[in-house]
Design an enzyme around this catalytic site. Structure first.
Site, PDB file in Angstrom:
ATOM      1  N   GLU A 154       0.843   3.882   1.781  1.00  0.00           N
ATOM      2  CA  GLU A 154       1.261   4.326   3.114  1.00  0.00           C
ATOM      3  C   GLU A 154       2.430   3.505   3.641  1.00  0.00           C
ATOM      4  OE1 GLU A 154      -3.365   4.470   3.319  1.00  0.00           O
ATOM      5  OE2 GLU A 154      -1.826   3.406   2.172  1.00  0.00           O
ATOM      6  N   CYS A 204      -6.519   1.933   5.659  1.00  0.00           N
ATOM      7  CA  CYS A 204      -7.141   0.678   6.077  1.00  0.00           C
ATOM      8  C   CYS A 204      -6.564   0.291   7.453  1.00  0.00           C
ATOM      9  CB  CYS A 204      -6.835  -0.404   5.042  1.00  0.00           C
ATOM     10  SG  CYS A 204      -5.103  -0.935   5.024  1.00  0.00           S
ATOM     11  N   HIS A 259       0.852  -1.191   0.000  1.00  0.00           N
ATOM     12  CA  HIS A 259       0.000   0.000   0.000  1.00  0.00           C
ATOM     13  C   HIS A 259       0.887   1.240   0.000  1.00  0.00           C
ATOM     14  CE1 HIS A 259      -3.927  -1.863   1.763  1.00  0.00           C
ATOM     15  NE2 HIS A 259      -3.280  -2.742   1.005  1.00  0.00           N
ATOM     16  N   CYS A 269      -2.669  -0.195   7.407  1.00  0.00           N
ATOM     17  CA  CYS A 269      -1.912   1.052   7.289  1.00  0.00           C
ATOM     18  C   CYS A 269      -2.064   1.924   8.533  1.00  0.00           C
ATOM     19  CB  CYS A 269      -2.336   1.795   6.034  1.00  0.00           C
ATOM     20  SG  CYS A 269      -1.849   0.912   4.525  1.00  0.00           S
TER      21      CYS A 269
END
Length: 161
Positions: A67, A95, A65, A98
């Site tokens: 992040e 999410c 991801h 993260c």
């Protein structure tokens, strides 16, 4: 959500807006390899120290991801995993994975664009960044350039239907 610094200055909003422009550009770059267009920027003292976009499809890695990748780059750039001086600016509400990484990295602040009603862990479904049971809490501001973030995501998913 509130800015949280309480000084009343407009500078913080301007800095977040500028960083969100960079995050939106990162998000757009994810489109070139079929990834969901999410971009993240880590800012320290007004300067971007890391900026990344989703690479799950590109790498075949469920943890890639924006992040997570930006936190890894920021930790390398700063020489420490403790990122208390950093602000994470991301186009989509993080999410649970993260948000957990933000807490683990002791990030100082989170700014996001669009809320994520299906997986958001910073206000929509969960409040991981503001859970007093965890070892760290951080201020969260949502809605920065949310329309642009939402439009980018909507365009991506409309093209897949």
């Amino acid at each position: 959500m509130a800015d949280g610094d309480g000084d009343g200055s407009g500078d913080v909003r301007h800095d977040h807006d500028s960083a969100m422009r960079l995050a939106l550009a990162e998000a757009s770059a994810a489109l070139s390899h079929g990834d969901v267009p999410v971009g993240a920027v880590v800012v320290v003292d007004g300067a971007a120290v890391a900026s990344r976009h989703n690479e799950r499809e590109l790498r075949g890695d469920p943890t890639a991801h924006a992040e997570i990748l930006a936190l890894q780059d920021a930790a390398r750039a700063l020489g420490t995993w403790r990122l208390g001086q950093a602000t994470m600016v991301v186009t989509l509400e993080p999410c649970p994975m993260c948000a957990g990484a933000l807490v683990a990295a002791r990030v100082g602040r989170l700014v996001f664009g669009a809320p994520d009603p299906k997986a958001g862990a910073c206000g929509s479904l969960y409040q991981l960044c503001a859970d007093p049971r965890l070892n760290h809490e951080l201020p969260v501001e949502g809605g920065v350039r949310a329309d642009e973030s939402s439009a980018l995501l909507a365009g991506f998913f409309a093209g897949r239907r």
